[in-house]
Design an enzyme around this catalytic site. Structure first.
Site, PDB file in Angstrom:
ATOM      1  N   ARG A  17      33.861  48.157  43.338  1.00 61.92           N
ATOM      2  CA  ARG A  17      34.798  47.080  43.677  1.00 61.92           C
ATOM      3  C   ARG A  17      34.166  46.035  44.582  1.00 61.92           C
ATOM      4  O   ARG A  17      34.298  44.839  44.331  1.00 61.92           O
ATOM      5  CB  ARG A  17      36.050  47.641  44.360  1.00 61.92           C
ATOM      6  CG  ARG A  17      36.966  48.389  43.431  1.00 61.92           C
ATOM      7  CD  ARG A  17      38.155  48.939  44.172  1.00 61.92           C
ATOM      8  NE  ARG A  17      37.700  49.765  45.299  1.00 61.92           N
ATOM      9  CZ  ARG A  17      38.367  49.950  46.425  1.00 61.92           C
ATOM     10  NH1 ARG A  17      39.535  49.391  46.611  1.00 61.92           N
ATOM     11  NH2 ARG A  17      37.890  50.715  47.373  1.00 61.92           N
ATOM     12  N   ASN A  35      40.992  49.917  42.477  1.00 63.93           N
ATOM     13  CA  ASN A  35      40.873  51.230  41.846  1.00 63.93           C
ATOM     14  C   ASN A  35      42.201  51.581  41.198  1.00 63.93           C
ATOM     15  O   ASN A  35      43.264  51.170  41.671  1.00 63.93           O
ATOM     16  CB  ASN A  35      40.535  52.308  42.878  1.00 63.93           C
ATOM     17  CG  ASN A  35      39.087  52.274  43.295  1.00 63.93           C
ATOM     18  OD1 ASN A  35      38.225  51.761  42.601  1.00 63.93           O
ATOM     19  ND2 ASN A  35      38.806  52.823  44.464  1.00 63.93           N
TER      20      ASN A  35
END
Length: 90
Positions: A17, A35
């Site tokens: 990320r 996520n």
């Protein structure tokens, strides 16, 4: 040009990320990344076609510790204007 990406594989706990957010911001893209509870990563990216294509190509590789098995791509509504950010898990 806005796209929604679902990235599968070993993509959580490997800096995916944060690295995607940095890459997207460097490309001038707007959107977010998070996520998902199923172990995948979801992102919405918006910007010019060349930059979106570049982040999709990056998403297929990911950072060095990631192992990407699949990237699903679909058209989506553009996210609110602003910077690229990491959002809460979903």
């Amino acid at each position: 040009m806005a796209k929604r990406l679902i990235i599968e594989g070993r993509v959580q706990g490997v800096g995916y990320r944060a690295t995607l957010a940095n890459e997207a911001a460097a490309l001038g893209l707007q959107g977010w990344v998070r996520n998902r509870s199923d172990g995948s990563v979801e992102a919405v990216v918006d910007g010019d076609a060349q930059a979106v294509d570049a982040i999709i190509a990056w998403a297929r590789r990911g950072p060095p510790a990631a192992v990407v098995s699949k990237v699903a791509i679909e058209d989506t509504e553009p996210p609110p204007r602003g910077t690229f950010k990491i959002t809460a898990s979903h």
